[in-house]
Design a protein around this motif. Structure first.
Motif, PDB file in Angstrom:
ATOM      1  N   UNK A  34       0.831  -1.210   0.000  1.00  0.00           N
ATOM      2  CA  UNK A  34       0.000   0.000   0.000  1.00  0.00           C
ATOM      3  C   UNK A  34       0.863   1.255   0.000  1.00  0.00           C
ATOM      4  N   UNK A  35       0.252   2.351  -0.392  1.00  0.00           N
ATOM      5  CA  UNK A  35       0.944   3.635  -0.403  1.00  0.00           C
ATOM      6  C   UNK A  35       1.091   4.128   1.021  1.00  0.00           C
ATOM      7  N   UNK A  36       2.226   4.725   1.314  1.00  0.00           N
ATOM      8  CA  UNK A  36       2.485   5.218   2.667  1.00  0.00           C
ATOM      9  C   UNK A  36       1.514   6.341   3.025  1.00  0.00           C
ATOM     10  N   UNK A  37       1.007   6.349   4.266  1.00  0.00           N
ATOM     11  CA  UNK A  37       0.096   7.414   4.686  1.00  0.00           C
ATOM     12  C   UNK A  37       0.874   8.693   5.004  1.00  0.00           C
ATOM     13  N   UNK A  38       0.760   9.687   4.147  1.00  0.00           N
ATOM     14  CA  UNK A  38       1.451  10.955   4.361  1.00  0.00           C
ATOM     15  C   UNK A  38       0.521  11.921   5.083  1.00  0.00           C
ATOM     16  N   UNK A  39       0.292  11.647   6.367  1.00  0.00           N
ATOM     17  CA  UNK A  39      -0.528  12.532   7.175  1.00  0.00           C
ATOM     18  C   UNK A  39      -0.062  12.446   8.627  1.00  0.00           C
ATOM     19  N   UNK A  40      -0.746  13.121   9.512  1.00  0.00           N
ATOM     20  CA  UNK A  40      -0.306  13.220  10.899  1.00  0.00           C
ATOM     21  C   UNK A  40      -0.450  11.933  11.692  1.00  0.00           C
ATOM     22  N   UNK A  41      -1.083  10.901  11.133  1.00  0.00           N
ATOM     23  CA  UNK A  41      -1.179   9.626  11.835  1.00  0.00           C
ATOM     24  C   UNK A  41       0.115   8.820  11.718  1.00  0.00           C
ATOM     25  N   UNK A  42       1.017   9.254  10.886  1.00  0.00           N
ATOM     26  CA  UNK A  42       2.265   8.543  10.628  1.00  0.00           C
ATOM     27  C   UNK A  42       3.416   9.307  11.299  1.00  0.00           C
ATOM     28  N   UNK A  43       3.999   8.724  12.335  1.00  0.00           N
ATOM     29  CA  UNK A  43       5.034   9.449  13.081  1.00  0.00           C
ATOM     30  C   UNK A  43       6.286   9.692  12.255  1.00  0.00           C
ATOM     31  N   UNK A  44       6.559   8.827  11.273  1.00  0.00           N
ATOM     32  CA  UNK A  44       7.728   9.047  10.425  1.00  0.00           C
ATOM     33  C   UNK A  44       7.479  10.201   9.458  1.00  0.00           C
ATOM     34  N   UNK A  45       6.215  10.400   9.046  1.00  0.00           N
ATOM     35  CA  UNK A  45       5.865  11.558   8.225  1.00  0.00           C
ATOM     36  C   UNK A  45       6.080  12.844   9.038  1.00  0.00           C
ATOM     37  N   UNK A  46       5.697  12.802  10.292  1.00  0.00           N
ATOM     38  CA  UNK A  46       5.905  13.976  11.147  1.00  0.00           C
ATOM     39  C   UNK A  46       7.400  14.257  11.325  1.00  0.00           C
ATOM     40  N   UNK A  47       8.201  13.213  11.473  1.00  0.00           N
ATOM     41  CA  UNK A  47       9.661  13.396  11.551  1.00  0.00           C
ATOM     42  C   UNK A  47      10.189  14.009  10.262  1.00  0.00           C
ATOM     43  N   UNK A  48       9.687  13.539   9.120  1.00  0.00           N
ATOM     44  CA  UNK A  48      10.097  14.083   7.829  1.00  0.00           C
ATOM     45  C   UNK A  48       9.747  15.561   7.753  1.00  0.00           C
ATOM     46  N   UNK A  49       8.528  15.903   8.125  1.00  0.00           N
ATOM     47  CA  UNK A  49       8.098  17.309   8.083  1.00  0.00           C
ATOM     48  C   UNK A  49       8.932  18.170   9.027  1.00  0.00           C
ATOM     49  N   UNK A  50       9.280  17.638  10.183  1.00  0.00           N
ATOM     50  CA  UNK A  50      10.131  18.366  11.134  1.00  0.00           C
ATOM     51  C   UNK A  50      11.517  18.595  10.538  1.00  0.00           C
ATOM     52  N   UNK A  51      12.074  17.576   9.891  1.00  0.00           N
ATOM     53  CA  UNK A  51      13.383  17.726   9.249  1.00  0.00           C
ATOM     54  C   UNK A  51      13.344  18.802   8.164  1.00  0.00           C
ATOM     55  N   UNK A  52      12.260  18.852   7.399  1.00  0.00           N
ATOM     56  CA  UNK A  52      12.124  19.847   6.335  1.00  0.00           C
ATOM     57  C   UNK A  52      12.045  21.250   6.925  1.00  0.00           C
ATOM     58  N   UNK A  53      11.240  21.425   7.962  1.00  0.00           N
ATOM     59  CA  UNK A  53      11.117  22.764   8.548  1.00  0.00           C
ATOM     60  C   UNK A  53      12.427  23.199   9.208  1.00  0.00           C
ATOM     61  N   UNK A  54      13.141  22.262   9.792  1.00  0.00           N
ATOM     62  CA  UNK A  54      14.449  22.583  10.375  1.00  0.00           C
ATOM     63  C   UNK A  54      15.448  22.982   9.285  1.00  0.00           C
ATOM     64  N   UNK A  55      15.414  22.294   8.161  1.00  0.00           N
ATOM     65  CA  UNK A  55      16.306  22.628   7.050  1.00  0.00           C
ATOM     66  C   UNK A  55      15.992  24.022   6.514  1.00  0.00           C
ATOM     67  N   UNK A  56      14.707  24.371   6.449  1.00  0.00           N
ATOM     68  CA  UNK A  56      14.327  25.713   5.983  1.00  0.00           C
ATOM     69  C   UNK A  56      14.808  26.788   6.954  1.00  0.00           C
ATOM     70  N   UNK A  57      14.670  26.529   8.249  1.00  0.00           N
ATOM     71  CA  UNK A  57      15.154  27.501   9.242  1.00  0.00           C
ATOM     72  C   UNK A  57      16.663  27.681   9.135  1.00  0.00           C
ATOM     73  N   UNK A  58      17.376  26.584   8.969  1.00  0.00           N
ATOM     74  CA  UNK A  58      18.831  26.673   8.828  1.00  0.00           C
ATOM     75  C   UNK A  58      19.220  27.424   7.559  1.00  0.00           C
ATOM     76  N   UNK A  59      18.484  27.193   6.473  1.00  0.00           N
ATOM     77  CA  UNK A  59      18.769  27.903   5.230  1.00  0.00           C
ATOM     78  C   UNK A  59      18.580  29.406   5.412  1.00  0.00           C
TER      79      UNK A  59
END
Length: 114
Positions: A34-59
Motif C-alpha cells: 500500500x501507499x504510505x500514509x502521508x498525514x499526521x497519523x504517521x510518526x515518520x511523516x511527522x519526523x520528515x516534516x520536522x526535518x524539512x522545517x528545520x532545514x528551511x530555518x537553517x537555510x
C-alpha cells in the motif's frame, strides 16, 4: 544508418523505463504494497516534516549570515542535501514497514476517502 538510429532509440527507451517500473513494483507477501500514509497519523511523516522545517530555518539563518556568493551556494547545497537525507530516511522507514512511497505531498483527499 536507420537501423543504428532505431537500435539507439530502443536501448534508451529501455534504460528509461526500467528505473520507473522498478520504483512502483514493491510487493509484500505476494501483493502490491500500500501507499504510505502521508498525514499526521504517521510518526515518520511527522519526523520528515520536522526535518524539512528545520532545514528551511537553517537555510534562512545561513543566508542571513552569508557574505558572498560562495556562502549562499554552500547554504543552498547544504539545504538540498538535508532534503535528500530526509526523503531517504522517510522512504527507508516506510519500505521497512511494507509501504511504498510515491509522493512526498500530504494526500489528505485520498485519506479522507478511507
Amino acid at each position: 544508418m536507420t537501423r543504428i538510429l532505431f537500435a539507439a532509440l530502443a536501448a534508451s527507451a529501455t534504460l528509461l523505463a526500467v528505473p520507473a517500473a522498478a520504483h512502483d513494483d514493491i510487493y509484500v507477501d505476494g501483493y502490491r504494497a500500500p501507499i504510505s500514509p502521508n498525514n499526521d497519523s504517521n510518526k515518520w511523516w511527522l519526523d520528515y516534516r520536522t526535518d524539512i522545517s528545520e532545514a528551511k530555518r537553517e537555510l534562512r539563518s545561513d543566508l542571513r549570515r552569508a557574505t558572498d556568493e560562495e556562502d549562499r551556494r554552500d547554504a543552498y547545497e547544504e539545504y538540498r542535501q538535508e532534503i535528500r537525507d530526509a526523503k531517504h530516511d522517510y522512504t527507508k522507514e516506510m519500505r521497512e514497514r511494507g509501504y511504498r512511497v510515491v509522493s512526498f505531498r500530504e494526500n489528505r483527499r485520498r485519506m479522507a476517502r478511507r
